[in-house]
Design an enzyme around this catalytic site. Structure first.
Site, PDB file in Angstrom:
ATOM      1  N   ARG A   7       0.966  -1.260  -0.059  1.00 57.11           N
ATOM      2  CA  ARG A   7      -0.155   0.094  -0.149  1.00 57.11           C
ATOM      3  C   ARG A   7       1.020   1.405   0.143  1.00 57.11           C
ATOM      4  O   ARG A   7       1.929   1.417   0.385  1.00 57.11           O
ATOM      5  CB  ARG A   7      -0.858   0.127   1.176  1.00 57.11           C
ATOM      6  CG  ARG A   7      -1.720   1.098   1.273  1.00 57.11           C
ATOM      7  CD  ARG A   7      -2.847   1.244   2.455  1.00 57.11           C
ATOM      8  NE  ARG A   7      -3.721   2.320   2.485  1.00 57.11           N
ATOM      9  CZ  ARG A   7      -4.456   2.794   3.314  1.00 57.11           C
ATOM     10  NH1 ARG A   7      -4.353   2.247   4.631  1.00 57.11           N
ATOM     11  NH2 ARG A   7      -5.287   3.689   3.300  1.00 57.11           N
ATOM     12  N   HIS A   8       0.302   2.314  -0.513  1.00 57.99           N
ATOM     13  CA  HIS A   8       1.150   3.647  -0.794  1.00 57.99           C
ATOM     14  C   HIS A   8       1.548   4.091   0.732  1.00 57.99           C
ATOM     15  O   HIS A   8       0.575   3.757   1.857  1.00 57.99           O
ATOM     16  CB  HIS A   8       0.300   4.669  -1.504  1.00 57.99           C
ATOM     17  CG  HIS A   8      -0.933   4.779  -0.891  1.00 57.99           C
ATOM     18  ND1 HIS A   8      -1.199   5.819   0.018  1.00 57.99           N
ATOM     19  CD2 HIS A   8      -2.098   4.500  -1.360  1.00 57.99           C
ATOM     20  CE1 HIS A   8      -2.501   5.881   0.341  1.00 57.99           C
ATOM     21  NE2 HIS A   8      -2.999   5.069  -0.432  1.00 57.99           N
ATOM     22  N   GLY A   9       2.385   5.111   0.833  1.00 57.72           N
ATOM     23  CA  GLY A   9       2.644   5.824   2.182  1.00 57.72           C
ATOM     24  C   GLY A   9       1.360   6.778   2.439  1.00 57.72           C
ATOM     25  O   GLY A   9       0.487   7.050   1.637  1.00 57.72           O
ATOM     26  N   GLN A  10       1.465   7.455   3.674  1.00 61.55           N
ATOM     27  CA  GLN A  10       0.724   8.422   3.898  1.00 61.55           C
ATOM     28  C   GLN A  10       0.266   9.341   3.008  1.00 61.55           C
ATOM     29  O   GLN A  10       1.152  10.121   2.631  1.00 61.55           O
ATOM     30  CB  GLN A  10       0.662   8.793   5.616  1.00 61.55           C
ATOM     31  CG  GLN A  10      -0.329   9.614   5.919  1.00 61.55           C
ATOM     32  CD  GLN A  10       0.155  10.481   7.266  1.00 61.55           C
ATOM     33  OE1 GLN A  10       0.832  11.513   6.992  1.00 61.55           O
ATOM     34  NE2 GLN A  10      -0.289  10.108   8.635  1.00 61.55           N
ATOM     35  N   SER A  11      -1.000   9.758   2.570  1.00 57.78           N
ATOM     36  CA  SER A  11      -1.366  10.776   1.756  1.00 57.78           C
ATOM     37  C   SER A  11      -2.007  11.676   2.569  1.00 57.78           C
ATOM     38  O   SER A  11      -2.437  11.598   3.470  1.00 57.78           O
ATOM     39  CB  SER A  11      -1.938  10.131   0.551  1.00 57.78           C
ATOM     40  OG  SER A  11      -3.350   9.856   0.956  1.00 57.78           O
ATOM     41  N   LEU A  12      -2.081  12.966   1.833  1.00 55.31           N
ATOM     42  CA  LEU A  12      -2.909  13.975   2.278  1.00 55.31           C
ATOM     43  C   LEU A  12      -4.324  13.495   2.469  1.00 55.31           C
ATOM     44  O   LEU A  12      -4.793  14.312   3.756  1.00 55.31           O
ATOM     45  CB  LEU A  12      -2.670  15.151   1.336  1.00 55.31           C
ATOM     46  CG  LEU A  12      -3.530  16.501   1.786  1.00 55.31           C
ATOM     47  CD1 LEU A  12      -2.887  17.155   2.963  1.00 55.31           C
ATOM     48  CD2 LEU A  12      -3.569  17.514   0.550  1.00 55.31           C
ATOM     49  N   ASN A  14      -5.262  10.906   3.669  1.00 57.99           N
ATOM     50  CA  ASN A  14      -5.343  10.041   5.024  1.00 57.99           C
ATOM     51  C   ASN A  14      -5.507  11.094   6.052  1.00 57.99           C
ATOM     52  O   ASN A  14      -5.999  10.363   7.244  1.00 57.99           O
ATOM     53  CB  ASN A  14      -4.104   9.197   4.947  1.00 57.99           C
ATOM     54  CG  ASN A  14      -3.957   8.191   3.900  1.00 57.99           C
ATOM     55  OD1 ASN A  14      -3.248   8.063   3.390  1.00 57.99           O
ATOM     56  ND2 ASN A  14      -5.189   7.391   3.695  1.00 57.99           N
ATOM     57  N   ARG A  63       0.183   9.522  -5.406  1.00 57.40           N
ATOM     58  CA  ARG A  63       0.878   8.845  -4.311  1.00 57.40           C
ATOM     59  C   ARG A  63       1.397   7.516  -4.075  1.00 57.40           C
ATOM     60  O   ARG A  63       2.400   7.162  -3.560  1.00 57.40           O
ATOM     61  CB  ARG A  63      -0.294   8.838  -3.059  1.00 57.40           C
ATOM     62  CG  ARG A  63      -1.584   8.066  -3.484  1.00 57.40           C
ATOM     63  CD  ARG A  63      -2.686   8.325  -2.486  1.00 57.40           C
ATOM     64  NE  ARG A  63      -3.858   7.692  -2.451  1.00 57.40           N
ATOM     65  CZ  ARG A  63      -4.810   8.172  -3.244  1.00 57.40           C
ATOM     66  NH1 ARG A  63      -4.670   9.458  -3.774  1.00 57.40           N
ATOM     67  NH2 ARG A  63      -6.033   7.601  -3.398  1.00 57.40           N
ATOM     68  N   GLU A  88      -7.273   3.475  -7.129  1.00 58.88           N
ATOM     69  CA  GLU A  88      -8.413   3.334  -5.903  1.00 58.88           C
ATOM     70  C   GLU A  88      -9.607   3.617  -6.474  1.00 58.88           C
ATOM     71  O   GLU A  88      -9.879   3.869  -7.774  1.00 58.88           O
ATOM     72  CB  GLU A  88      -8.060   4.509  -4.989  1.00 58.88           C
ATOM     73  CG  GLU A  88      -9.060   4.944  -3.806  1.00 58.88           C
ATOM     74  CD  GLU A  88      -8.834   3.696  -2.972  1.00 58.88           C
ATOM     75  OE1 GLU A  88      -9.415   2.686  -3.179  1.00 58.88           O
ATOM     76  OE2 GLU A  88      -8.148   3.808  -1.669  1.00 58.88           O
TER      77      GLU A  88
END
Length: 214
Positions: A7-12, A14, A63, A88
């Site tokens: 899974r991608h890193g923390q995004s705005l 999130n 992201r 997504e």
């Protein structure tokens, strides 16, 4: 054959749900914490790969591509494919904050798999496009020129649905599973007969139909 799911890193999005109301979902960036998560995930992914090459399939969202850059795989990534089917779940275009909150409550009550978002997708729609992706991926991985390992950099719900489709999990079980944490991974390995998951997803409830991830 192996598939590493990341899974991608923390995004705005999130940390600020209202970001979806002013920024298109596909352009939401990683936060500084998300960038560090991606960098920290690099050694973990490289340890799984050893010296072997990898084929990367990445959602084309900002992201996910930023997460892949943070891994710093270099030439070990023999090929990198931006794959729209790994995106997504589509919630429509810029979202109205009031409608967004109403839809989340309706979706939770109705069920995440079948609830169709206005101007967007249902979970079932995502499941359908992932079925096509998996068919293509298995065909590609069977070719002798393709690396034995594929890295898929995608999104929380997308990864859950990919596993649901691959393992034939029930919809009730899918809806009982939690998303991976940001930059968390799972490894799928094929033993020549069937796929196996290295460790289960966290479940927030027992599946109502009694099905398990085994």
């Amino acid at each position: 054959m192996r598939i590493i799911l990341l899974r991608h890193g923390q995004s705005l999005g999130n940390i600020d749900e209202l970001a979806y109301c002013r920024i298109p979902d596909h352009t939401l960036p990683l936060t500084p914490s998300g960038e560090q998560e991606a960098i920290a995930a690099g050694p973990r992914v490289k340890a799984l790969l050893g010296d072997a090459p990898v084929a990367v399939y990445v959602s084309p969202y900002v992201r996910t591509r930023a997460t892949l850059r943070g891994l710093d795989l270099g030439a070990q990534a023999e090929r990198v494919v931006a794959e729209p089917r790994l995106r997504e779940q589509d919630w429509g275009n810029l979202q109205d904050p009031v409608q967004q909150e109403v839809l989340k409550h309706q979706r939770h009550a109705f069920g995440h798999f079948f609830f169709r978002l206005p101007n967007g997708e249902s979970g079932a729609d995502v499941d359908d496009r992932l079925a096509a992706f998996l068919t293509d991926l298995e065909t590609r991985m069977a070719h002798p020129d393709h690396p034995d390992t594929a890295l898929v950099v995608s999104h929380g719900l997308t990864i859950r649905l990919l596993c649901r489709r691959l393992f034939g999990w029930s919809i009730e079980l899918f809806e009982s599973l939690s998303n991976l944490e940001t930059c968390e991974h799972r490894v799928l390995a094929h033993d020549g007969t069937r796929w196996h998951l290295d460790r289960p997803f966290v479940q927030w409830r027992a599946s109502p139909d009694g099905e398990t991830q085994d």
